[in-house]
Design a protein around this motif. Structure first.
Motif, PDB file in Angstrom:
ATOM      1  N   ALA A  36       0.834  -1.210   0.000  1.00 19.79           N
ATOM      2  CA  ALA A  36       0.000   0.000   0.000  1.00 19.79           C
ATOM      3  C   ALA A  36       0.865   1.256   0.000  1.00 19.79           C
ATOM      4  O   ALA A  36       0.578   2.209  -0.746  1.00 19.79           O
ATOM      5  CB  ALA A  36      -0.939  -0.009   1.205  1.00 19.79           C
ATOM      6  N   ARG A  37       1.926   1.268   0.782  1.00 17.85           N
ATOM      7  CA  ARG A  37       2.833   2.430   0.794  1.00 17.85           C
ATOM      8  C   ARG A  37       3.488   2.610  -0.575  1.00 17.85           C
ATOM      9  O   ARG A  37       3.598   3.735  -1.073  1.00 17.85           O
ATOM     10  CB  ARG A  37       3.909   2.270   1.872  1.00 17.85           C
ATOM     11  CG  ARG A  37       3.413   2.536   3.275  1.00 17.85           C
ATOM     12  CD  ARG A  37       4.550   2.716   4.276  1.00 17.85           C
ATOM     13  NE  ARG A  37       5.488   1.617   4.341  1.00 17.85           N
ATOM     14  CZ  ARG A  37       5.319   0.498   5.055  1.00 17.85           C
ATOM     15  NH1 ARG A  37       4.213   0.324   5.759  1.00 17.85           N
ATOM     16  NH2 ARG A  37       6.250  -0.436   5.059  1.00 17.85           N
ATOM     17  N   TRP A  38       3.914   1.508  -1.169  1.00 16.10           N
ATOM     18  CA  TRP A  38       4.527   1.609  -2.491  1.00 16.10           C
ATOM     19  C   TRP A  38       3.524   2.128  -3.524  1.00 16.10           C
ATOM     20  O   TRP A  38       3.848   2.997  -4.321  1.00 16.10           O
ATOM     21  CB  TRP A  38       5.074   0.262  -2.939  1.00 16.10           C
ATOM     22  CG  TRP A  38       6.322  -0.167  -2.228  1.00 16.10           C
ATOM     23  CD1 TRP A  38       7.130   0.575  -1.407  1.00 16.10           C
ATOM     24  CD2 TRP A  38       6.922  -1.461  -2.294  1.00 16.10           C
ATOM     25  NE1 TRP A  38       8.187  -0.180  -0.963  1.00 16.10           N
ATOM     26  CE2 TRP A  38       8.084  -1.429  -1.486  1.00 16.10           C
ATOM     27  CE3 TRP A  38       6.588  -2.640  -2.938  1.00 16.10           C
ATOM     28  CZ2 TRP A  38       8.912  -2.539  -1.331  1.00 16.10           C
ATOM     29  CZ3 TRP A  38       7.418  -3.742  -2.785  1.00 16.10           C
ATOM     30  CH2 TRP A  38       8.564  -3.682  -1.981  1.00 16.10           C
ATOM     31  N   LEU A  39       2.311   1.585  -3.514  1.00 13.90           N
ATOM     32  CA  LEU A  39       1.301   2.012  -4.485  1.00 13.90           C
ATOM     33  C   LEU A  39       0.930   3.479  -4.314  1.00 13.90           C
ATOM     34  O   LEU A  39       0.547   4.141  -5.280  1.00 13.90           O
ATOM     35  CB  LEU A  39       0.051   1.139  -4.377  1.00 13.90           C
ATOM     36  CG  LEU A  39       0.198  -0.314  -4.823  1.00 13.90           C
ATOM     37  CD1 LEU A  39      -1.062  -1.109  -4.474  1.00 13.90           C
ATOM     38  CD2 LEU A  39       0.503  -0.417  -6.308  1.00 13.90           C
ATOM     39  N   ALA A  40       1.058   4.001  -3.106  1.00 13.51           N
ATOM     40  CA  ALA A  40       0.743   5.402  -2.832  1.00 13.51           C
ATOM     41  C   ALA A  40       1.880   6.343  -3.213  1.00 13.51           C
ATOM     42  O   ALA A  40       1.657   7.549  -3.383  1.00 13.51           O
ATOM     43  CB  ALA A  40       0.408   5.583  -1.351  1.00 13.51           C
ATOM     44  N   ALA A  41       3.080   5.822  -3.349  1.00 15.69           N
ATOM     45  CA  ALA A  41       4.241   6.661  -3.665  1.00 15.69           C
ATOM     46  C   ALA A  41       4.081   7.235  -5.077  1.00 15.69           C
ATOM     47  O   ALA A  41       3.743   6.509  -6.011  1.00 15.69           O
ATOM     48  CB  ALA A  41       5.527   5.842  -3.561  1.00 15.69           C
ATOM     49  N   PRO A  42       4.330   8.531  -5.252  1.00 11.42           N
ATOM     50  CA  PRO A  42       4.122   9.154  -6.567  1.00 11.42           C
ATOM     51  C   PRO A  42       4.854   8.459  -7.718  1.00 11.42           C
ATOM     52  O   PRO A  42       4.289   8.326  -8.813  1.00 11.42           O
ATOM     53  CB  PRO A  42       4.641  10.583  -6.369  1.00 11.42           C
ATOM     54  CG  PRO A  42       4.463  10.841  -4.902  1.00 11.42           C
ATOM     55  CD  PRO A  42       4.722   9.504  -4.234  1.00 11.42           C
ATOM     56  N   THR A  71      -5.844   1.841  -0.491  1.00  5.95           N
ATOM     57  CA  THR A  71      -6.432   1.647   0.835  1.00  5.95           C
ATOM     58  C   THR A  71      -6.219   0.196   1.240  1.00  5.95           C
ATOM     59  O   THR A  71      -6.024  -0.682   0.371  1.00  5.95           O
ATOM     60  CB  THR A  71      -7.940   1.948   0.818  1.00  5.95           C
ATOM     61  OG1 THR A  71      -8.587   0.997  -0.052  1.00  5.95           O
ATOM     62  CG2 THR A  71      -8.228   3.382   0.358  1.00  5.95           C
ATOM     63  N   PRO A  72      -6.266  -0.094   2.545  1.00 10.26           N
ATOM     64  CA  PRO A  72      -6.131  -1.497   2.964  1.00 10.26           C
ATOM     65  C   PRO A  72      -7.153  -2.416   2.284  1.00 10.26           C
ATOM     66  O   PRO A  72      -6.817  -3.532   1.880  1.00 10.26           O
ATOM     67  CB  PRO A  72      -6.336  -1.441   4.472  1.00 10.26           C
ATOM     68  CG  PRO A  72      -5.906  -0.057   4.860  1.00 10.26           C
ATOM     69  CD  PRO A  72      -6.323   0.823   3.696  1.00 10.26           C
ATOM     70  N   GLU A  73      -8.384  -1.939   2.127  1.00  8.00           N
ATOM     71  CA  GLU A  73      -9.425  -2.757   1.499  1.00  8.00           C
ATOM     72  C   GLU A  73      -9.101  -3.024   0.026  1.00  8.00           C
ATOM     73  O   GLU A  73      -9.300  -4.140  -0.471  1.00  8.00           O
ATOM     74  CB  GLU A  73     -10.788  -2.054   1.603  1.00  8.00           C
ATOM     75  CG  GLU A  73     -11.282  -1.847   3.024  1.00  8.00           C
ATOM     76  CD  GLU A  73     -10.631  -0.640   3.721  1.00  8.00           C
ATOM     77  OE1 GLU A  73     -10.693  -0.591   4.959  1.00  8.00           O
ATOM     78  OE2 GLU A  73     -10.050   0.242   3.039  1.00  8.00           O
ATOM     79  N   ALA A  74      -8.604  -2.011  -0.664  1.00  9.78           N
ATOM     80  CA  ALA A  74      -8.276  -2.173  -2.083  1.00  9.78           C
ATOM     81  C   ALA A  74      -7.089  -3.102  -2.278  1.00  9.78           C
ATOM     82  O   ALA A  74      -7.086  -3.937  -3.190  1.00  9.78           O
ATOM     83  CB  ALA A  74      -8.002  -0.816  -2.725  1.00  9.78           C
ATOM     84  N   VAL A  75      -6.089  -2.988  -1.421  1.00 15.75           N
ATOM     85  CA  VAL A  75      -4.923  -3.866  -1.532  1.00 15.75           C
ATOM     86  C   VAL A  75      -5.345  -5.312  -1.260  1.00 15.75           C
ATOM     87  O   VAL A  75      -4.943  -6.231  -1.979  1.00 15.75           O
ATOM     88  CB  VAL A  75      -3.786  -3.403  -0.601  1.00 15.75           C
ATOM     89  CG1 VAL A  75      -2.658  -4.425  -0.564  1.00 15.75           C
ATOM     90  CG2 VAL A  75      -3.255  -2.037  -1.054  1.00 15.75           C
ATOM     91  N   GLU A  76      -6.178  -5.510  -0.268  1.00  9.94           N
ATOM     92  CA  GLU A  76      -6.706  -6.856   0.014  1.00  9.94           C
ATOM     93  C   GLU A  76      -7.483  -7.381  -1.186  1.00  9.94           C
ATOM     94  O   GLU A  76      -7.310  -8.534  -1.598  1.00  9.94           O
ATOM     95  CB  GLU A  76      -7.588  -6.842   1.258  1.00  9.94           C
ATOM     96  CG  GLU A  76      -8.422  -8.082   1.477  1.00  9.94           C
ATOM     97  CD  GLU A  76      -7.620  -9.360   1.654  1.00  9.94           C
ATOM     98  OE1 GLU A  76      -8.063 -10.408   1.144  1.00  9.94           O
ATOM     99  OE2 GLU A  76      -6.564  -9.327   2.299  1.00  9.94           O
TER     100      GLU A  76
END
Length: 178
Positions: free
Chosen positions: A16-22, A33-38
């Motif tokens: 999730a942190r990686w996916l949020a990184a620009p 979000t945690p739900e989306a990553v799951e």
């Protein structure tokens, strides 16, 4: 040294942190979000779908995510790609991201790709090709493929993951060594 292991639910906060990184979100246009990553990674982590998600480490530190699947296991992807290039029955595709910004631009991507290609030949003995479409605007990605030894075999308009991207994709191929 490069190693990988199947992605597990304990890895989802890191993903999730990686996916949020620009630098990642620009090309991996996913919710983080945690739900989306799951939702997006859970089925693979639990072995409920044929695609594989791998956490890639370099010298023991997680730095990247690698996805690998047989193209034919995902009919929509197979149909779109085979309309443009011949796709052998057992062909595999890869997708990847470098999550650790400190590793970007240091040759890690091409090293990981080369390593994943070698593993794929061992893990998929009937695969004769690895075919990877890349949005043309993602210069770093297709340059990493070229540095890893892939050959550009076509250019085609394919549905981009990020709606801000043009449809133009470069399609790369690795052939199993004889």
């Amino acid at each position: 040294m490069i190693t990988w292991r199947r992605l597990g639910s304990d890895d989802f906060p890191l993903v999730a942190r990686w996916l949020a990184a620009p630098h990642v979100h620009r090309w991996w246009y996913h919710e983080f979000t945690p739900e989306a990553v799951e939702r997006d990674f859970g089925p693979s982590a639990r072995g409920e779908e044929p695609g594989e998600d791998w956490l890639v480490s370099v010298d023991g530190e997680p730095v990247a995510l690698m996805q690998r699947s047989r193209i034919a296991d995902y009919q929509e992807d197979f149909d779109e790609l085979s309309a443009v290039v011949p796709v052998p029955d057992e062909a595999v595709t890869l997708d990847y991201l470098i999550g650790d910004l400190g590793q970007v631009g240091r040759g890690v991507g091409s090293r990981i790709i080369r390593w994943a290609v070698e593993r794929t030949w061992a893990d998929f003995p009937r695969a004769t090709a690895i075919i990877i479409p890349v949005v043309a605007a993602n210069i770093a990605s297709w340059r990493a493929l070229e540095k890893a030894g892939a050959t550009r075999i076509a250019e085609a308009d394919l549905e981009p993951e990020n709606p801000i991207d043009e449809a133009l994709h470069y399609i790369y191929r690795f052939d199993r060594p004889s």
